[in-house]
Enzyme design. Structure first.
Site, short mmCIF file in Angstrom:
data_model
loop_
_atom_site.label_atom_id
_atom_site.label_comp_id
_atom_site.label_asym_id
_atom_site.label_seq_id
_atom_site.Cartn_x
_atom_site.Cartn_y
_atom_site.Cartn_z
N GLU A 420 0.88 -1.11 0.02
CA GLU A 420 0.05 0.12 0.06
C GLU A 420 0.68 1.10 -0.03
O GLU A 420 0.65 2.28 0.78
CB GLU A 420 -1.05 0.08 1.23
N GLU A 495 -3.55 -9.15 0.32
CA GLU A 495 -4.26 -8.99 1.58
C GLU A 495 -5.85 -8.88 1.59
O GLU A 495 -6.33 -7.98 0.54
CB GLU A 495 -3.40 -7.59 2.11
C1 GAL Z 1 -3.95 -2.82 5.26
C2 GAL Z 1 -2.64 -2.65 5.81
C3 GAL Z 1 -2.06 -3.51 6.84
C4 GAL Z 1 -2.81 -3.26 7.96
C5 GAL Z 1 -4.42 -3.51 7.67
C6 GAL Z 1 -5.53 -3.39 8.78
O1 GAL Z 1 -4.49 -1.73 4.77
O2 GAL Z 1 -1.76 -3.08 4.58
O3 GAL Z 1 -0.70 -3.44 7.27
O4 GAL Z 1 -2.88 -2.04 8.24
O5 GAL Z 1 -4.80 -2.69 6.68
O6 GAL Z 1 -6.62 -3.74 8.27
#
Ligand code: GAL
Length: 813
Positions: A420, A495
């Site tokens: 991100e 993710e």
């Molecule tokens: C994502 C991020 C992670 C964590 C997660 C929590 O956007 O890549 O590191 O912060 O959100 O939902």
């Protein structure tokens, strides 16, 4: 024949003297450090600085985890609400005269962060990045014989916040001295690839970088041979090499016939041995792991490993190890991976940084694929003092070192150049994506992705066209459109999910999905003590989904190669959506102490091969009229539920459903679920209403551990009623003590709001469980662990610790 030489490495506090062959000595440098927390003005770099009053310790060490949780720490609860600061480490050691003429390197696997290192007052350098491995050549500055040497390390983690999660502070990974001949294989000096593979044979290309520090041109011979896992030499090659430069690169090709394939179910490993000789005398040896496998990503078929379609069932993991903080311990990592494998996980994403090397060794051995990630930010910051400050000067070096360090691991199957990254929304994202992918491609040919935010118009990293895989986080509603939008670049869900659960806590009604922040206030139902989230899979972040929602989509389509859930384990820091008093995450499928939340069994029923039946919640609900009961199951036609022997009916999952549910009028007693296949009982699970707590039960994950001063036993603590039923509620405080050669190194309970020290010797029960972690000492024998609590019968458990032969395995042969 190996020539044998007596080399003594004398640490002033402890003398270790080993017989080793003279080709290469790899000696742990972990023990006998002096440590001091200081302010940034202190200078302890000079050799004769008096550190005698400092604390002595062994690394890996994380000083943050030893501190108190407080909302005053500048890391904030996002960083775990623990202290940072400046720390100095010093270590004195002697080298035998026989070491003269050799090269002596000091290796650090990772120091968080901004480390600077001196040897005998000479400045060796700095590394701002807290997750990178590096070495320094100590040779020009060393003394031998009676004169001692002193290493000083300054660690500066005082500028906070510099991370979006808990980082830990200090020399938190392993250290070692490597003593070589003046001609030797460089650090990470081999690169092993299998460009051609058939059933009959594998072509293995081995590239070896040999350093010549003598300043004189010399002829050498490099003998490379490959051993199978049963230690048989299966192929070899020898090459003469003129070492006229300080660095010479040799390419060799070897054929392995009838290769044993590395796979998830059978992670077959070979070892490549490199021997360097001069005039027939062996002067260096070096080993490299080799796993022979093929894989590919296809626009339609998704991911294929060794010719078979495999869905990537992955989890993201941060590097902390719960109550151990960031101080790495191989057994603690292994336990995490075992728990993940048991759930059916086949891939790990090292979010969002290079992992400890031990994690990759374990993944190689255990058959787990790894998405190896380098950065959480590039040139634009996410927190005030983060790595973006060092980006311009360091990113080429850090990325290069990361790839070179990790590229021989068969488990590594994808490089991720960032998570991100803010630059994705700015023009600079395009040029940086080009630069970084070019660096990676110059070093390795595995696919490259970046865990982007959804690749909408304007995402300059996605548009750069340089990624091999379009990887993005969340936005599961866009997955099915992927092949229309990116017809030439396969997909991976880097993710997903970010669902929230507190282990052992259940809301009244489970059939509404709650998305924060829209319905967040509704989470605070009556009786909720605050900062707890229902462990029915019903609470998601607005950007994520419940566990079931995302998996349902991924499982439907082959072209969706797989997913990495945020996260396998809870981690310190980022208690989103809560703030203080919470100080650790709610996203884990497993809590911070290592106890599975209920979603674990949904995945297990979908991902693992074994038969699964899991029923939730517990059955202590005095005061509630009705309770929702869920069952996760597989391999069965239906599940029948019984309350106190009376059937509440059989149910089976319809359509895409991943669980079955009954709304049950509560009455205490026994709730039993049975799964039935072809009319026969497959599995049976019962939960029983527990009475008042009477006693304590201690259940170690292992009763026998090595007496190596490192091994661990993780002991689950429960309180029981008079009939030995575990009590799922209550907050009894348990006091631990230990006898024998061992110590308590951590306690925990998975409660993200607990402020009890994770390094103490007492812990409160949280929804039926807590944990104590025991580490062996150096002496074999019995380690007796006692647990006491006011009003409860005491408990004890015995762990046996076994001695291993000291001094073996110093060489990396
Ligand atoms: C994502 C991020 C992670 C964590 C997660 C929590 O956007 O890549 O590191 O912060 O959100 O939902």
């Amino acid at each position: 024949m190996y020539k044998v030489l007596l080399v003594c490495l004398l640490a002033l506090a402890a003398v270790s003297c080993q017989k080793i062959n003279d080709t290469r000595v790899i000696q742990s440098f972990n023990d006998d450090w002096y440590f001091m927390l200081a302010d940034s003005t202190m200078d302890a770099s000079v050799p004769d600085y008096d550190h005698s009053s400092w604390r002595t310790l062994s690394v890996p060490h994380d000083w943050s985890i030893e501190g108190e949780f407080s909302k005053e720490h500048p890391a904030t609860e996002g960083g775990g609400a623990l202290p940072g600061g400046v720390g100095w480490y010093r270590k004195t050691f002697q080298l035998d005269e026989a070491t003269k003429g050799k090269r002596v390197y000091l290796q650090f696997d990772g120091i968080y962060m901004n480390s600077e290192v001196w040897i005998n007052g000479h400045y060796l350098g700095k590394r701002p990045f807290g997750y990178i491995s590096f070495e320094y050549d100590l040779t020009p500055y060393l003394s031998y014989g009676k004169d001692s040497n002193v290493v000083a390390v300054k660690v500066n983690n005082s500028k906070q916040p510099n991370s979006r999660w808990y980082s830990g502070s200090g020399i938190y990974r392993n250290t070692r001295l490597v003593i070589t001949s003046s001609i030797h294989v460089a650090q990470w000096g081999t690169y092993v690839k299998v460009p051609e593979l058939s059933k009959q044979q594998a072509l293995v290309k081995v590239q070896t970088t040999v350093l010549n520090t003598t300043g004189e041109s010399t002829k050498a011979n490099v003998h490379t041979f490959i051993k199978s896992k049963d230690n048989k030499v299966v192929t070899e090659a020898s090459s003469a090499l003129q070492l006229s430069e300080s660095e010479t690169v040799l390419d060799q090709e070897l054929l392995v016939s009838s290769p044993q394939i590395w796979s998830i179910n059978d992670p077959n490993l070979y070892t490549v041995h490199t021997e360097v000789s001069i005039n027939g005398e062996k002067i260096d040896t070096y080993t490299t792991p080799l796993g022979i496998r093929t894989f590919s990503f296809d626009q339609q078929k998704g991911f294929t490993l060794n010719g078979e379609q495999v869905k990537i069932k992955g989890v993201c993991l941060h590097h902390d190890l719960g109550c151990l903080g960031s101080a790495i311990n191989t057994r603690a990592i292994e336990r995490q991976l075992e728990i993940m494998k048991e759930m059916g996980v086949n891939a790990i994403r090292t979010s969002h940084n290079p992992p400890a090397p031990e994690l990759l060794d374990l993944c190689d051995k255990m058959g787990l694929l790894v998405m190896d990630e380098t950065f959480d930010m590039w040139s634009m910051k996410k927190s005030e003092y983060d790595y973006s400050l060092y980006w311009d000067e360091w990113h080429v070096r850090d990325l290069t070192d990361h790839i070179i360090r990790d590229r021989n691991h068969p488990s590594v199957f994808v490089w991720s150049i960032g998570n991100e990254i803010t630059d994705q929304w700015h023009p600079i994202g395009d040029s940086l994506a080009r630069e970084l992918t070019q660096i990676v491609r110059s070093l390795d040919d595995r696919p490259i992705t970046s865990a982007m935010n959804p690749p909408n118009e304007g995402n300059t990293i996605a548009l750069s066209g340089t990624l091999d895989l379009i990887g993005y986080n969340y936005a599961h509603d866009k997955y099915e459109l992927h092949n229309d939008k990116y017809p030439n670049t396969p997909f991976i869900a880097t993710e997903t999910t970010s669902a929230l659960e507190t282990r052992g806590y259940y809301d009244q009604k489970s059939d509404t999905i709650k998305r924060w922040p829209i319905q967040w206030d509704k989470l605070f139902v009556e009786g909720n003590p605050g900062n707890t989230v229902s462990a029915y899979d019903q609470v998601s972040t607005p950007w994520g989904s419940t566990h079931e929602e995302t998996w349902k989509i991924i499982k439907k389509h082959d072209f969706l190669s797989g997913m990495f859930i945020w996260t396998g384990f809870d981690y310190l820091g980022e208690p989103t959506p809560y703030a203080w008093p919470s100080r650790s995450s709610y996203f884990g499928i497993v809590d911070l102490a290592g106890f599975p939340k209920d979603a674990y069994y949904m995945y297990q029923s979908e991902w693992a091969d074994k038969d699964v039946l899991h029923v939730l919640p517990h059955w202590n609900w005095t005061g509630r009229d009705s309770v929702d009961v869920w069952a996760y199951y597989n391999h069965a036609d239906e599940v029948e539920l019984f309350l106190n022997g009376k059937s509440l009916g059989a149910k089976s999952k319809e359509g895409e459903e991943l669980h079955v549910m009954w709304r049950v009028a509560y009455e205490p007693g026994e709730l039993k679920a049975v799964s039935i296949k072809n009319g026969e009982l497959l599995l049976e699970k019962a939960v029983v209403t527990a009475g008042e707590p009477i006693s304590i039960r201690l259940t170690p994950d292992r009763n026998e551990i090595l007496a190596d001063g490192k091994d661990l036993s993780f002991i689950t603590v429960e309180v029981l009623d008079k009939d030995n039923n575990p009590v799922p509620v209550g907050a009894n405080e348990i006091q631990f003590s230990i006898e024998g050669s061992g110590k308590i190194v951590g306690v925990g309970n998975g409660d993200p709001t607990s402020h009890l020290s994770l390094k103490g010797d007492k812990m409160k029960m949280f929804n039926g469980k807590c944990l104590v972690v025991i580490q062996s000492g150096q002496l074999s024998g019995k380690v007796v662990v006692h647990a006491t609590s006011k009003g409860l019968k005491d408990a004890e458990t015995v762990i046996k610790s076994y001695n291993i032969k000291q001094g073996i395995n110093l060489n990396n042969n």
